[in-house]
Design a protein around this motif. Structure first.
Motif, PDB file in Angstrom:
ATOM      1  N   UNK A 119      75.319 148.310 -19.828  1.00 59.04           N
ATOM      2  CA  UNK A 119      73.888 148.128 -20.059  1.00 59.04           C
ATOM      3  C   UNK A 119      73.150 148.687 -18.841  1.00 59.04           C
ATOM      4  N   UNK A 120      72.246 149.606 -19.096  1.00 55.86           N
ATOM      5  CA  UNK A 120      71.465 150.207 -18.018  1.00 55.86           C
ATOM      6  C   UNK A 120      69.988 150.022 -18.317  1.00 55.86           C
ATOM      7  N   UNK A 121      69.265 149.435 -17.385  1.00 55.11           N
ATOM      8  CA  UNK A 121      67.844 149.186 -17.545  1.00 55.11           C
ATOM      9  C   UNK A 121      67.095 150.055 -16.544  1.00 55.11           C
ATOM     10  N   UNK A 122      66.267 150.946 -17.056  1.00 55.03           N
ATOM     11  CA  UNK A 122      65.509 151.847 -16.192  1.00 55.03           C
ATOM     12  C   UNK A 122      64.143 151.246 -15.869  1.00 55.03           C
ATOM     13  N   UNK A 123      63.654 151.559 -14.678  1.00 54.95           N
ATOM     14  CA  UNK A 123      62.366 151.009 -14.258  1.00 54.95           C
ATOM     15  C   UNK A 123      61.217 151.908 -14.671  1.00 54.95           C
TER      16      UNK A 123
END
Length: 123
Positions: A119-123
Motif C-alpha cells: 500500500x502506497x499513499x502519495x502526498x
C-alpha cells in the motif's frame, strides 16, 4: 497448511481509501482470531487491526494510530477477511500482512501469515 492470500493493495492519494482482502484456505474461520499488520521500510512490523473469534461475531480492536480510520471485518461464507482503510496518510505506506492465530493479537503472535500486499499513499 493454512494459506492466506492478500489482495487489494495499490497506490492512492492522501485522504483516499483502499479495501484489502485476505482469502484463507481455512476450511472455516471457526476458532481463529484474524488480524492485519504492516511493515514500512526500516521499521518493525506493526499491528493495525484484530478480530477475535466468537460465536456471536467477535470483537474488533485497533491501535490508536488507525482507530476510526481502519475497519476489519470477516465474511465467513467466503473465508475472507477485509481491512477497509479510509483517510489514508503517507505514514500508512507499508506492506500489509494478513494473519491468523489462536489468540488475541498482537499479544499472542499469529500462527500464520500471508505474503503481504503493498500500500502506497502519495502526498
Amino acid at each position: 497448511q493454512v494459506q492466506l492470500v492478500e489482495s487489494g493493495g495499490g497506490l492512492v492519494q492522501a485522504g483516499g481509501s483502499l479495501k484489502l482482502s485476505c482469502a484463507a484456505s481455512l476450511r472455516t474461520f471457526r476458532g481463529y482470531d484474524m488480524g492485519w499488520f504492516r511493515q514500512a521500510p526500516g521499521k518493525e512490523r506493526e499491528f493495525v487491526a484484530g478480530l477475535s473469534w466468537s460465536w456471536s461475531g467477535g470483537s474488533t480492536y485497533y491501535p490508536d494510530s488507525v482507530k476510526g480510520r481502519f475497519t476489519i471485518s470477516r465474511d465467513s461464507a467466503k473465508n475472507t477477511v477485509y481491512l477497509q482503510m479510509n483517510g489514508l496518510k503517507p505514514d500508512d505506506t507499508a506492506i500489509y500482512y494478513c494473519a491468523a492465530g489462536s489468540g488475541v493479537m498482537p499479544s499472542i503472535p499469529p500462527d500464520y501469515w500471508g505474503q503481504g500486499t503493498q500500500v502506497t499513499v502519495s502526498s
